[in-house]
Design a protein around this motif. Sequence first.
Motif, PDB file in Angstrom:
ATOM      1  N   UNK A 213       0.827  -1.206   0.000  1.00 40.48           N
ATOM      2  CA  UNK A 213       0.000   0.000   0.000  1.00 40.48           C
ATOM      3  C   UNK A 213       0.860   1.254   0.000  1.00 40.48           C
ATOM      4  N   UNK A 214       1.948   1.256   0.776  1.00 38.06           N
ATOM      5  CA  UNK A 214       2.837   2.422   0.799  1.00 38.06           C
ATOM      6  C   UNK A 214       3.495   2.637  -0.553  1.00 38.06           C
ATOM      7  N   UNK A 215       3.915   1.568  -1.193  1.00 39.56           N
ATOM      8  CA  UNK A 215       4.561   1.703  -2.503  1.00 39.56           C
ATOM      9  C   UNK A 215       3.576   2.222  -3.549  1.00 39.56           C
ATOM     10  N   UNK A 216       2.390   1.658  -3.560  1.00 35.71           N
ATOM     11  CA  UNK A 216       1.389   2.106  -4.534  1.00 35.71           C
ATOM     12  C   UNK A 216       1.025   3.566  -4.278  1.00 35.71           C
ATOM     13  N   UNK A 217       0.868   3.943  -3.008  1.00 36.20           N
ATOM     14  CA  UNK A 217       0.540   5.333  -2.681  1.00 36.20           C
ATOM     15  C   UNK A 217       1.654   6.273  -3.135  1.00 36.20           C
ATOM     16  N   UNK A 218       2.912   5.871  -2.953  1.00 34.07           N
ATOM     17  CA  UNK A 218       4.030   6.714  -3.384  1.00 34.07           C
ATOM     18  C   UNK A 218       4.060   6.862  -4.901  1.00 34.07           C
ATOM     19  N   UNK A 219       3.776   5.778  -5.613  1.00 26.23           N
ATOM     20  CA  UNK A 219       3.743   5.843  -7.078  1.00 26.23           C
ATOM     21  C   UNK A 219       2.621   6.762  -7.546  1.00 26.23           C
ATOM     22  N   UNK A 220       1.473   6.660  -6.895  1.00 21.96           N
ATOM     23  CA  UNK A 220       0.333   7.501  -7.277  1.00 21.96           C
ATOM     24  C   UNK A 220       0.651   8.980  -7.070  1.00 21.96           C
ATOM     25  N   UNK A 221       1.230   9.320  -5.929  1.00 23.35           N
ATOM     26  CA  UNK A 221       1.562  10.721  -5.653  1.00 23.35           C
ATOM     27  C   UNK A 221       2.603  11.238  -6.641  1.00 23.35           C
ATOM     28  N   UNK A 222       3.604  10.413  -6.950  1.00 20.86           N
ATOM     29  CA  UNK A 222       4.630  10.832  -7.914  1.00 20.86           C
ATOM     30  C   UNK A 222       4.022  11.058  -9.293  1.00 20.86           C
ATOM     31  N   UNK A 223       3.128  10.163  -9.702  1.00 16.62           N
ATOM     32  CA  UNK A 223       2.480  10.324 -11.002  1.00 16.62           C
ATOM     33  C   UNK A 223       1.585  11.553 -11.021  1.00 16.62           C
ATOM     34  N   UNK A 224       0.879  11.811  -9.913  1.00 19.24           N
ATOM     35  CA  UNK A 224       0.040  13.007  -9.850  1.00 19.24           C
ATOM     36  C   UNK A 224       0.883  14.275  -9.953  1.00 19.24           C
ATOM     37  N   UNK A 225       2.023  14.288  -9.285  1.00 20.02           N
ATOM     38  CA  UNK A 225       2.893  15.466  -9.349  1.00 20.02           C
ATOM     39  C   UNK A 225       3.479  15.657 -10.741  1.00 20.02           C
ATOM     40  N   UNK A 226       3.669  14.555 -11.482  1.00 18.09           N
ATOM     41  CA  UNK A 226       4.231  14.657 -12.829  1.00 18.09           C
ATOM     42  C   UNK A 226       3.248  15.283 -13.817  1.00 18.09           C
ATOM     43  N   UNK A 227       1.946  15.174 -13.541  1.00 16.12           N
ATOM     44  CA  UNK A 227       0.943  15.705 -14.478  1.00 16.12           C
ATOM     45  C   UNK A 227       1.044  17.222 -14.613  1.00 16.12           C
ATOM     46  N   UNK A 228       0.987  18.014 -13.532  1.00 15.60           N
ATOM     47  CA  UNK A 228       1.080  19.470 -13.712  1.00 15.60           C
ATOM     48  C   UNK A 228       2.440  19.926 -14.224  1.00 15.60           C
ATOM     49  N   UNK A 229       3.507  19.195 -13.848  1.00 13.33           N
ATOM     50  CA  UNK A 229       4.829  19.561 -14.352  1.00 13.33           C
ATOM     51  C   UNK A 229       4.891  19.391 -15.866  1.00 13.33           C
ATOM     52  N   UNK A 230       4.346  18.278 -16.341  1.00 13.25           N
ATOM     53  CA  UNK A 230       4.358  18.029 -17.791  1.00 13.25           C
ATOM     54  C   UNK A 230       3.499  19.032 -18.538  1.00 13.25           C
ATOM     55  N   UNK A 231       2.347  19.370 -17.972  1.00 15.26           N
ATOM     56  CA  UNK A 231       1.473  20.326 -18.647  1.00 15.26           C
ATOM     57  C   UNK A 231       2.107  21.714 -18.663  1.00 15.26           C
ATOM     58  N   UNK A 232       2.792  22.086 -17.579  1.00 18.79           N
ATOM     59  CA  UNK A 232       3.465  23.385 -17.553  1.00 18.79           C
ATOM     60  C   UNK A 232       4.609  23.439 -18.546  1.00 18.79           C
ATOM     61  N   UNK A 233       5.179  22.284 -18.884  1.00 19.87           N
ATOM     62  CA  UNK A 233       6.297  22.238 -19.825  1.00 19.87           C
ATOM     63  C   UNK A 233       5.853  22.398 -21.270  1.00 19.87           C
ATOM     64  N   UNK A 234       4.576  22.600 -21.517  1.00 21.57           N
ATOM     65  CA  UNK A 234       4.097  22.805 -22.880  1.00 21.57           C
ATOM     66  C   UNK A 234       4.690  24.073 -23.490  1.00 21.57           C
TER      67      UNK A 234
END
Length: 243
Positions: free
Chosen positions: A54-75
Amino acid sequence: MEYVVFGGQCLIGAVFAVSALSKIRARTARDEFVRVTATLLAALLGRAAGARTARRVAAIVVAAEAAVPVSIAARALHPSAAVAGAAVAVVLLGGFSAALARALRRGVRPPCRCFGASPAPLGARHLARNLVLLAVATAAGPAGLVSGAARPEQAQPAGLALAGGAGLVLAVLVARLDDLVELFVSPAVAGAGDTPRGERHVVPGRRDDPGGRVVPARSAADAGGDQTAAGTRRSPAEPAPPR
């Protein structure tokens, strides 16, 4: 169409930025999200998930969520970066929706930790919200890239600013969905069937006596009759009439 795609990208980016920050802002928020993740994993897989998983999956989810706005800002550097961020959002929202639908079918409703420590249990409105965001992310990412609208080279700055502002406003409404429901729905429900603490229901035709008992209220005619009877009642000092 390019303005709609840009507004959708701003909406998705802001939603996932708030979601990621709300999960890492405090240790209690992280622990609560890990517990909810374990519950949803158990509902999705049909068996209990270990604490480490559960901790690993939660960490992956948070990292992926943080990557979304960073990628969109990089447009600003390359338009395809925003498309990649929207594609990650599609994967996350698809997984969230599948896990939530399975949990609701099994009758499992843990508290919603999508945007912080909300006490509201997961329900149909959260599934509907995820599905709407999934449609927006699909239109702002893969579908927008196929149609060519994800690369608005000829778009006007004023139009992009307006679309981006609208996307940010919608992101705030999405993040505050539970607060809005509590604000507009709960008072109506409470007013229909609940009585505030310390108050009593007012029952027509009844009144409370000083002792706290509820007794039938008398009409004005009854009260007048009592007064008339009291007026004709003989005083103890008054002599009796002659026979």
